[in-house]
Motif scaffolding. Structure first.
Motif, PDB file in Angstrom:
ATOM      1  N   LEU A  20       0.812  -1.220   0.000  1.00  0.00           N
ATOM      2  CA  LEU A  20       0.000   0.000   0.000  1.00  0.00           C
ATOM      3  C   LEU A  20       0.843   1.266   0.000  1.00  0.00           C
ATOM      4  N   THR A  21       2.010   1.220   0.603  1.00  0.00           N
ATOM      5  CA  THR A  21       2.859   2.416   0.665  1.00  0.00           C
ATOM      6  C   THR A  21       3.872   2.474  -0.472  1.00  0.00           C
ATOM      7  N   SER A  22       3.946   1.432  -1.291  1.00  0.00           N
ATOM      8  CA  SER A  22       4.953   1.399  -2.359  1.00  0.00           C
ATOM      9  C   SER A  22       4.356   1.433  -3.760  1.00  0.00           C
ATOM     10  N   LEU A  23       3.028   1.487  -3.861  1.00  0.00           N
ATOM     11  CA  LEU A  23       2.397   1.570  -5.179  1.00  0.00           C
ATOM     12  C   LEU A  23       2.800   2.866  -5.873  1.00  0.00           C
ATOM     13  N   GLY A  24       3.049   2.781  -7.186  1.00  0.00           N
ATOM     14  CA  GLY A  24       3.407   3.965  -7.956  1.00  0.00           C
ATOM     15  C   GLY A  24       2.176   4.714  -8.443  1.00  0.00           C
ATOM     16  N   ILE A  25       2.400   5.853  -9.095  1.00  0.00           N
ATOM     17  CA  ILE A  25       1.296   6.635  -9.661  1.00  0.00           C
ATOM     18  C   ILE A  25       0.599   5.798 -10.732  1.00  0.00           C
ATOM     19  N   GLY A  26      -0.722   5.749 -10.660  1.00  0.00           N
ATOM     20  CA  GLY A  26      -1.476   4.962 -11.630  1.00  0.00           C
ATOM     21  C   GLY A  26      -1.487   3.480 -11.330  1.00  0.00           C
ATOM     22  N   GLU A  27      -1.113   3.106 -10.105  1.00  0.00           N
ATOM     23  CA  GLU A  27      -1.194   1.716  -9.659  1.00  0.00           C
ATOM     24  C   GLU A  27      -2.116   1.648  -8.448  1.00  0.00           C
ATOM     25  N   ALA A  28      -2.809   0.514  -8.283  1.00  0.00           N
ATOM     26  CA  ALA A  28      -3.771   0.413  -7.188  1.00  0.00           C
ATOM     27  C   ALA A  28      -4.059  -1.046  -6.863  1.00  0.00           C
ATOM     28  N   PHE A  29      -4.418  -1.277  -5.622  1.00  0.00           N
ATOM     29  CA  PHE A  29      -4.983  -2.566  -5.235  1.00  0.00           C
ATOM     30  C   PHE A  29      -6.440  -2.597  -5.680  1.00  0.00           C
ATOM     31  N   LEU A  62      -7.328 -10.371  -4.496  1.00  0.00           N
ATOM     32  CA  LEU A  62      -6.680  -9.067  -4.415  1.00  0.00           C
ATOM     33  C   LEU A  62      -5.618  -8.970  -5.508  1.00  0.00           C
ATOM     34  N   ALA A  63      -5.666  -7.872  -6.272  1.00  0.00           N
ATOM     35  CA  ALA A  63      -4.723  -7.704  -7.376  1.00  0.00           C
ATOM     36  C   ALA A  63      -4.139  -6.299  -7.366  1.00  0.00           C
ATOM     37  N   ALA A  64      -2.816  -6.209  -7.172  1.00  0.00           N
ATOM     38  CA  ALA A  64      -2.143  -4.933  -7.422  1.00  0.00           C
ATOM     39  C   ALA A  64      -2.170  -4.725  -8.929  1.00  0.00           C
ATOM     40  N   THR A  65      -2.633  -3.559  -9.355  1.00  0.00           N
ATOM     41  CA  THR A  65      -2.962  -3.362 -10.769  1.00  0.00           C
ATOM     42  C   THR A  65      -2.287  -2.121 -11.330  1.00  0.00           C
ATOM     43  N   MET A  66      -1.693  -2.286 -12.519  1.00  0.00           N
ATOM     44  CA  MET A  66      -1.233  -1.139 -13.281  1.00  0.00           C
ATOM     45  C   MET A  66      -2.411  -0.678 -14.124  1.00  0.00           C
ATOM     46  N   MET A  67      -2.988   0.458 -13.753  1.00  0.00           N
ATOM     47  CA  MET A  67      -4.224   0.915 -14.389  1.00  0.00           C
ATOM     48  C   MET A  67      -3.955   1.364 -15.823  1.00  0.00           C
ATOM     49  N   ARG A  68      -4.901   1.091 -16.704  1.00  0.00           N
ATOM     50  CA  ARG A  68      -4.783   1.558 -18.080  1.00  0.00           C
ATOM     51  C   ARG A  68      -4.929   3.078 -18.115  1.00  0.00           C
ATOM     52  N   ALA A  69      -4.441   3.692 -19.172  1.00  0.00           N
ATOM     53  CA  ALA A  69      -4.515   5.154 -19.307  1.00  0.00           C
ATOM     54  C   ALA A  69      -5.854   5.570 -19.907  1.00  0.00           C
ATOM     55  N   PRO A  70      -6.365   6.746 -19.542  1.00  0.00           N
ATOM     56  CA  PRO A  70      -7.591   7.242 -20.171  1.00  0.00           C
ATOM     57  C   PRO A  70      -7.417   7.435 -21.674  1.00  0.00           C
ATOM     58  N   MET A  71      -8.482   7.215 -22.417  1.00  0.00           N
ATOM     59  CA  MET A  71      -8.481   7.431 -23.867  1.00  0.00           C
ATOM     60  C   MET A  71      -8.716   8.903 -24.201  1.00  0.00           C
ATOM     61  N   SER A  72      -9.309   9.626 -23.256  1.00  0.00           N
ATOM     62  CA  SER A  72      -9.620  11.038 -23.476  1.00  0.00           C
ATOM     63  C   SER A  72      -8.524  11.919 -22.876  1.00  0.00           C
ATOM     64  N   ARG A  73      -8.692  13.216 -23.019  1.00  0.00           N
ATOM     65  CA  ARG A  73      -7.674  14.163 -22.569  1.00  0.00           C
ATOM     66  C   ARG A  73      -7.480  14.110 -21.062  1.00  0.00           C
ATOM     67  N   MET A  74      -6.242  14.041 -20.623  1.00  0.00           N
ATOM     68  CA  MET A  74      -5.932  14.030 -19.192  1.00  0.00           C
ATOM     69  C   MET A  74      -5.647  15.454 -18.715  1.00  0.00           C
ATOM     70  N   ASP A  75      -6.578  16.340 -18.991  1.00  0.00           N
ATOM     71  CA  ASP A  75      -6.457  17.744 -18.619  1.00  0.00           C
ATOM     72  C   ASP A  75      -7.833  18.375 -18.728  1.00  0.00           C
ATOM     73  N   VAL A  76      -7.964  19.607 -18.276  1.00  0.00           N
ATOM     74  CA  VAL A  76      -9.263  20.265 -18.255  1.00  0.00           C
ATOM     75  C   VAL A  76      -9.586  20.885 -19.607  1.00  0.00           C
TER      76      VAL A  76
END
Length: 506
Positions: free
Chosen positions: A377-386, A399-413
């Motif tokens: 829980l304290t060592s997961l990187g950005i965009g990673e999650a249990f 339980l799966a530590a997961t490297m999350m996929r990236a959004p298909m849309s704009r990652m900004d406002v």
């Protein structure tokens, strides 16, 4: 010792779905993504609610974006409470960058850019679809819980609603109910006592102060017409994608009472109006509540009970509710117990309290031979999650530590020009911009009081003209003083408590 092959088999079997599912990303073992080991969630379990938690900057917003994109792609509408204002980019296509290409290669998921249909909404004066509700739609019980009233005060509110129903006086906005409160303690006191029982002026004073508190947090803008219709949250565009309805809340972060008022009224309205769906193949609507602690921190015990009850019941209507917060301890245990999907990004351990919270969080997840949960829980990187979810049989997945996929849309406002363009094309913006100001309790009682004053003045004048001169004070003088008292009292009340003009006028 468990091998990557054993781990891959364990995850793939646990996350296998016969029906449609959304793919969150690829599973991680010993800090590395394992190829062709995907973490999926069945659509039919997404009405079982969920939690998305993690420290600031760990990727919660992007996770919500990924979930919303895939839900929209399956024709499932989304309602997003955007407190920070960083979610609107979902309306525009993303851009593939080298780090995204590399990430998706590791988790064996092809990457493509896409945009999604969006409605921008507001509880305040921001540009977008105006969201409003009437006081009558809340009803006496819910309205009292919003104000955190005790049983005696709630009883008075119930009398007010009953009186207005009997007199056919709509309660539309806060100045309507304020007017009734003033009336039953002043001009209409005898009428109320005769038909509904005696009401303490101290009690009505407390209720009035609570209403003024809500009014100061923006309630005067929220309560009124035209009321928002929940069917407008369920729309699908011409390409079969569900609309992503984004409520822009950046200007009410310091108004938790208004935020919790809206959320509870919306959930209650959806629950009342939506038919039972039973065991449907996919949800009708998924709601994301960002910065969920704003609801729970300011909520009274009665309000928490109401939220818990609705969360328990609303899933049978095909509605999924997802709480987004930094620390899972922000969400009451009674609500956490109702949640099926949990996505936990990294937590930070700077203090003894932090370490205790991490231990408690780890204890809430299924045990696993592949992870020391509190350490990961304290060592997961950005965009990673249990991740742990429910399979199609309602059984928790591994339980799966997961490297999350990236959004298909704009990652900004969105830019202001893009926001203006979206609002300019929106049918809902035009629909709810309509100004309505029909006669309601305020106008009806004002006319009633004015008529009584005119009648008293006319009677006094008539008696003055026919009465012979006497040393005793004339009836006109006595009645005149009473009229002055009524007028002065009404004027004082208006001056102290304010009479705000409705935003919408027919």
């Amino acid at each position: 010792m468990a091998t990557a092959s054993d781990f891959s088999k364990h995850i793939n079997e646990g996350y296998t779905s016969k029906g449609e599912s959304i793919t969150l990303g690829g599973a991680i073992l010993n800090g590395e993504a394992v190829a062709d080991t995907l973490v999926k969630v069945p659509l039919k379990t997404l009405n079982r609610h969920g939690l998305i938690a993690g420290a600031t900057g760990t990727g919660k917003t992007k996770t919500i974006q990924v979930l919303s994109e895939q839900l929209s792609s399956f024709g499932i509408p989304v309602l997003m409470m955007d407190i920070k204002g960083d979610f609107s980019g979902i309306a525009q296509e993303g851009e593939e960058k080298p780090f995204i290409t590399e990430r998706h290669a590791k988790i064996s998921i092809p990457y493509a850019t896409a945009s999604f249909p969006v409605e921008l909404m507001s509880l305040s004066q921001q540009n977008g679809v105006r969201l409003r509700a009437t006081v009558s739609e809340f009803g006496p019980v819910l309205f009292s819980r919003i104000l955190d009233l005790n049983d005696t005060q709630t009883g008075v509110v119930s009398v007010i609603f009953k009186y207005c129903d009997d007199q056919k006086m709509p309660l539309l906005d806060l100045k309507d109910i304020k007017k009734v409160l003033n009336y039953i303690t002043e001009e209409g006191k005898e009428e109320i006592e005769e038909n509904y029982g005696k009401i303490s002026t101290a009690t009505t004073g407390i209720i009035l102060r609570k209403i003024i508190e809500l009014e100061q947090q923006g309630g005067d803008i929220f309560f009124g017409e035209k009321s928002f219709e929940i069917d407008d949250l369920m729309r699908i565009d011409e390409n079969g994608k569900g609309y992503v309805n984004i409520i822009r809340l950046t200007d009410i972060q310091d108004k938790p009472k208004l935020f919790s008022t809206f959320m509870l009224s919306l959930l209650a309205e959806i629950y009342q109006q939506m038919p039972e769906k039973g065991d449907a193949e996919q949800p009708e609507l998924v709601i994301f509540i960002d910065e969920a602690h704003l609801i729970f921190n300011e909520a009274s015990d009665a309000l928490l009970d109401q939220i818990e009850t609705i969360i328990k019941l609303i899933r049978s209507k095909g509605i999924g509710v997802y709480f987004v917060t930094q620390n899972p301890m922000d969400v009451p245990a009674s609500v956490l117990a109702q949640l099926g999907l949990k996505i936990q990004h990294a937590l930070r351990a700077f203090t003894a309290n932090d370490r205790q919270a991490i231990k408690q969080t780890a204890d809430n997840y299924p045990s696993s031979i592949y992870y020391k949960t509190d350490e990961v829980l304290t060592s997961l990187g950005i965009g990673e999650a249990f991740v742990t979810a429910l399979n199609e049989k309602g059984i928790p997945t591994p339980l799966a530590a997961t490297m999350m996929r990236a959004p298909m849309s704009r990652m900004d406002v969105l830019t202001e020009a893009e926001i203006t363009e979206i609002n300019g094309k929106s049918k809902l913006v035009r629909k709810y911009a309509e100004e309505i100001d029909r006669d309601s309790a305020y106008e009806i009682l004002s006319k009633k009081i004015e008529g009584a004053i005119q009648q008293a003045e006319a009677q006094a004048q008539a008696q003055e003209e026919t009465k012979q001169e006497s040393n005793e004070p004339s009836t006109a003088s006595v009645i005149g003083k009473s009229v002055v008292k009524v007028v002065t009292s009404a004027t004082f009340i208006r001056g102290v408590f304010g009479v705000l003009s409705k935003i919408f006028k027919r």
